[in-house]
Structures are given as structure tokens and as C-alpha cells.
Motif scaffolding. Structure first.
Motif, PDB file in Angstrom:
ATOM      1  N   GLU A  10      28.617 -12.113 -36.472  1.00  0.00           N
ATOM      2  CA  GLU A  10      30.057 -11.917 -36.621  1.00  0.00           C
ATOM      3  C   GLU A  10      30.869 -13.203 -36.463  1.00  0.00           C
ATOM      4  O   GLU A  10      32.006 -13.278 -36.919  1.00  0.00           O
ATOM      5  CB  GLU A  10      30.566 -10.885 -35.598  1.00  0.00           C
ATOM      6  CG  GLU A  10      30.011  -9.510 -35.788  1.00  0.00           C
ATOM      7  CD  GLU A  10      28.662  -9.270 -35.082  1.00  0.00           C
ATOM      8  OE1 GLU A  10      28.173  -8.142 -35.135  1.00  0.00           O
ATOM      9  OE2 GLU A  10      28.109 -10.214 -34.493  1.00  0.00           O
ATOM     10  N   SER A  81      34.773 -16.697 -38.392  1.00  0.00           N
ATOM     11  CA  SER A  81      34.447 -15.316 -38.027  1.00  0.00           C
ATOM     12  C   SER A  81      34.436 -14.372 -39.217  1.00  0.00           C
ATOM     13  O   SER A  81      35.168 -14.568 -40.191  1.00  0.00           O
ATOM     14  CB  SER A  81      35.452 -14.794 -36.999  1.00  0.00           C
ATOM     15  OG  SER A  81      35.365 -15.551 -35.824  1.00  0.00           O
ATOM     16  N   SER A  83      34.597 -10.207 -40.067  1.00  0.00           N
ATOM     17  CA  SER A  83      34.865  -8.857 -39.578  1.00  0.00           C
ATOM     18  C   SER A  83      33.761  -7.908 -40.016  1.00  0.00           C
ATOM     19  O   SER A  83      33.163  -8.081 -41.084  1.00  0.00           O
ATOM     20  CB  SER A  83      36.204  -8.350 -40.112  1.00  0.00           C
ATOM     21  OG  SER A  83      37.254  -9.176 -39.681  1.00  0.00           O
ATOM     22  N   THR A  84      33.499  -6.916 -39.191  1.00  0.00           N
ATOM     23  CA  THR A  84      32.556  -5.857 -39.533  1.00  0.00           C
ATOM     24  C   THR A  84      33.285  -4.530 -39.318  1.00  0.00           C
ATOM     25  O   THR A  84      34.388  -4.513 -38.762  1.00  0.00           O
ATOM     26  CB  THR A  84      31.297  -5.902 -38.638  1.00  0.00           C
ATOM     27  OG1 THR A  84      31.664  -5.523 -37.298  1.00  0.00           O
ATOM     28  CG2 THR A  84      30.669  -7.289 -38.629  1.00  0.00           C
ATOM     29  N   TRP A  87      33.818  -4.532 -35.494  1.00  0.00           N
ATOM     30  CA  TRP A  87      34.243  -5.710 -34.746  1.00  0.00           C
ATOM     31  C   TRP A  87      35.161  -6.579 -35.586  1.00  0.00           C
ATOM     32  O   TRP A  87      34.983  -6.705 -36.800  1.00  0.00           O
ATOM     33  CB  TRP A  87      33.026  -6.542 -34.323  1.00  0.00           C
ATOM     34  CG  TRP A  87      33.379  -7.723 -33.484  1.00  0.00           C
ATOM     35  CD1 TRP A  87      33.550  -7.743 -32.140  1.00  0.00           C
ATOM     36  CD2 TRP A  87      33.624  -9.059 -33.931  1.00  0.00           C
ATOM     37  NE1 TRP A  87      33.890  -9.017 -31.715  1.00  0.00           N
ATOM     38  CE2 TRP A  87      33.935  -9.840 -32.801  1.00  0.00           C
ATOM     39  CE3 TRP A  87      33.618  -9.673 -35.177  1.00  0.00           C
ATOM     40  CZ2 TRP A  87      34.232 -11.194 -32.876  1.00  0.00           C
ATOM     41  CZ3 TRP A  87      33.917 -11.034 -35.260  1.00  0.00           C
ATOM     42  CH2 TRP A  87      34.216 -11.772 -34.112  1.00  0.00           C
ATOM     43  N   GLN A  88      36.118  -7.191 -34.901  1.00  0.00           N
ATOM     44  CA  GLN A  88      37.015  -8.151 -35.541  1.00  0.00           C
ATOM     45  C   GLN A  88      37.370  -9.194 -34.501  1.00  0.00           C
ATOM     46  O   GLN A  88      37.601  -8.861 -33.324  1.00  0.00           O
ATOM     47  CB  GLN A  88      38.269  -7.438 -36.038  1.00  0.00           C
ATOM     48  CG  GLN A  88      39.173  -8.296 -36.863  1.00  0.00           C
ATOM     49  CD  GLN A  88      40.346  -7.480 -37.409  1.00  0.00           C
ATOM     50  OE1 GLN A  88      40.826  -6.558 -36.762  1.00  0.00           O
ATOM     51  NE2 GLN A  88      40.787  -7.834 -38.594  1.00  0.00           N
ATOM     52  N   GLU A  89      37.390 -10.464 -34.916  1.00  0.00           N
ATOM     53  CA  GLU A  89      37.756 -11.547 -33.990  1.00  0.00           C
ATOM     54  C   GLU A  89      39.137 -11.251 -33.429  1.00  0.00           C
ATOM     55  O   GLU A  89      40.049 -10.873 -34.155  1.00  0.00           O
ATOM     56  CB  GLU A  89      37.762 -12.887 -34.728  1.00  0.00           C
ATOM     57  CG  GLU A  89      37.990 -14.077 -33.833  1.00  0.00           C
ATOM     58  CD  GLU A  89      36.794 -14.406 -32.962  1.00  0.00           C
ATOM     59  OE1 GLU A  89      36.967 -14.402 -31.717  1.00  0.00           O
ATOM     60  OE2 GLU A  89      35.699 -14.644 -33.498  1.00  0.00           O
ATOM     61  N   GLN A  90      39.281 -11.430 -32.128  1.00  0.00           N
ATOM     62  CA  GLN A  90      40.566 -11.196 -31.488  1.00  0.00           C
ATOM     63  C   GLN A  90      41.292 -12.519 -31.295  1.00  0.00           C
ATOM     64  O   GLN A  90      41.432 -13.281 -32.233  1.00  0.00           O
ATOM     65  CB  GLN A  90      40.356 -10.452 -30.171  1.00  0.00           C
ATOM     66  CG  GLN A  90      39.746  -9.062 -30.359  1.00  0.00           C
ATOM     67  CD  GLN A  90      40.586  -8.155 -31.229  1.00  0.00           C
ATOM     68  OE1 GLN A  90      41.773  -7.983 -30.987  1.00  0.00           O
ATOM     69  NE2 GLN A  90      39.992  -7.579 -32.258  1.00  0.00           N
ATOM     70  N   GLY A 110      43.138 -13.241 -40.459  1.00  0.00           N
ATOM     71  CA  GLY A 110      43.190 -12.204 -39.438  1.00  0.00           C
ATOM     72  C   GLY A 110      43.771 -12.763 -38.156  1.00  0.00           C
ATOM     73  O   GLY A 110      44.631 -13.651 -38.180  1.00  0.00           O
ATOM     74  N   SER A 111      43.310 -12.270 -37.019  1.00  0.00           N
ATOM     75  CA  SER A 111      43.827 -12.721 -35.724  1.00  0.00           C
ATOM     76  C   SER A 111      43.697 -14.224 -35.517  1.00  0.00           C
ATOM     77  O   SER A 111      44.621 -14.841 -34.987  1.00  0.00           O
ATOM     78  CB  SER A 111      43.138 -11.963 -34.590  1.00  0.00           C
ATOM     79  OG  SER A 111      43.490 -10.604 -34.636  1.00  0.00           O
ATOM     80  N   GLU A 125      37.088 -14.911 -45.282  1.00  0.00           N
ATOM     81  CA  GLU A 125      35.797 -14.591 -44.674  1.00  0.00           C
ATOM     82  C   GLU A 125      34.713 -14.586 -45.747  1.00  0.00           C
ATOM     83  O   GLU A 125      34.986 -14.309 -46.917  1.00  0.00           O
ATOM     84  CB  GLU A 125      35.832 -13.197 -44.042  1.00  0.00           C
ATOM     85  CG  GLU A 125      36.727 -13.068 -42.851  1.00  0.00           C
ATOM     86  CD  GLU A 125      36.691 -11.669 -42.248  1.00  0.00           C
ATOM     87  OE1 GLU A 125      36.023 -10.764 -42.809  1.00  0.00           O
ATOM     88  OE2 GLU A 125      37.345 -11.474 -41.216  1.00  0.00           O
TER      89      GLU A 125
END
Length: 172
Positions: A10, A81, A83-84, A87-90, A110-111, A125
Motif C-alpha cells: 500500500e 501510496s 489506495s486499496t 486502506w487509504q493513506e491518511q 488524496g490525503s 496512484e
């Protein structure tokens, strides 16, 4: 070039290896990967199969007190990163640490994009070609790399200073 994080799919580590394999003939870079995780052995194999052993170093256990020096030695920090469904990078504290150290930062949408704002290079990504081109762009342009590093440091001081954040939380 620096990557810091858990060695899991991830975090985009395989995209990073694929991206840098496209620039392995350039002499102006090396990649330091700091971290450990379930993908460690597979990552080492990927590095070997790409014939990058002389350009990529994986360091497993680094004390937190040594990390500022590692960040300062880097010109470019990459967090690609992925995403799955689960899960996602914060927030990505490593992004803040890298920017505070003056590294130019490349990350994904994303984040992480919210953390780096317009001072970081944001790539899609799962796109090693765009990631590779972004790395080449920063390697090839020292002025741009340094400018982004300085802007990143200012962004951290403005938005992520511990005292300022704690005052905001206190007000809430």
C-alpha cells in the motif's frame, strides 16, 4: 531520493522501484529506503531482479533520533501510496518531516496531497511512468528542487507547527 515507511504494498514501494528502474542509467541519484515490514524480502528480490543493488539501499532499524539527519541528507522524498478497498493513506507524518527538513516531496493524490499542498509534486496512484518523470524532473532541476524544499519548510512552519496546532485544538 528517500522513502520512509512500512514495507507494505500500500505504500507504493513496488511502483517506486519500477519508476527508478527507468532511470537506473543516470548517475545522479541513489535511493535510500528506511523501514521494515512484510514485503522486505520481496522488495529486496525486486531490487535485485531490476539490477539496482548498487543504487538502492534498504535500512531496517533506524532510531527516531537519527531520522532528522537522514531527511537532511535527502534531496527528494517520495511517498507513492496506493489506495486499496480497505486502506487509504491518511495524514502522512513522514511528509511533514520531509518538508520540515527541506526535501522536495513527491506523493500521490488524496490525503497526502492535502498535506503537501501546492509545494509538493502530486502524481496519480499506480503510475510508475509519471512517478519516474517527476523524479527525473526534480533530479534535473536543482533550482526547482531547492525551491520546493524551501516552500515545504515554510508550509510546515505555517500549518503544522506543534504549538500552533495545539492552540487550535485547545480552542476547539
Amino acid at each position: 531520493i528517500l522513502f520512509v515507511g512500512r514495507l507494505v504494498k500500500e505504500k507504493g514501494i513496488y511502483d517506486l522501484i519500477e519508476a527508478i528502474s527507468k532511470i537506473k542509467n543516470r548517475d545522479d541519484w541513489e535511493l535510500l529506503i528506511v523501514g521494515d515490514g512484510p514485503e522486505r524480502e520481496s522488495l529486496k528480490s525486486k531490487v535485485q531482479s531490476a539490477k539496482l543493488e548498487n543504487k538502492v539501499k534498504i535500512v531496517l532499524n533506524v532510531t527516531y533520533s537519527k531520522m532528522p539527519g537522514i531527511y537532511r541528507d535527502a534531496d527528494i522524498f517520495v511517498l507513492p501510496s496506493v489506495s486499496t478497498p480497505n486502506w487509504q493513506e491518511q495524514f502522512g507524518m513522514v511528509l511533514v518531516e520531509a518538508m520540515a527538513s527541506g526535501c522536495a516531496v513527491i506523493t500521490t493524490r488524496g490525503s497526502p496531497e492535502e498535506v503537501v499542498g501546492n509545494v509538493g509534486v502530486v502524481v496519480p496512484e499506480r503510475d510508475p511512468m509519471v512517478l519516474s518523470n517527476s523524479i527525473i524532473g526534480l533530479l534535473s532541476n536543482k533550482e526547482e528542487r531547492e525551491k520546493r524544499g524551501k516552500e515545504g519548510r515554510k508550509r510546515v512552519e505555517k500549518l503544522f507547527d506543534a504549538k500552533k496546532v495545539s492552540l487550535k485544538i485547545e480552542k476547539i
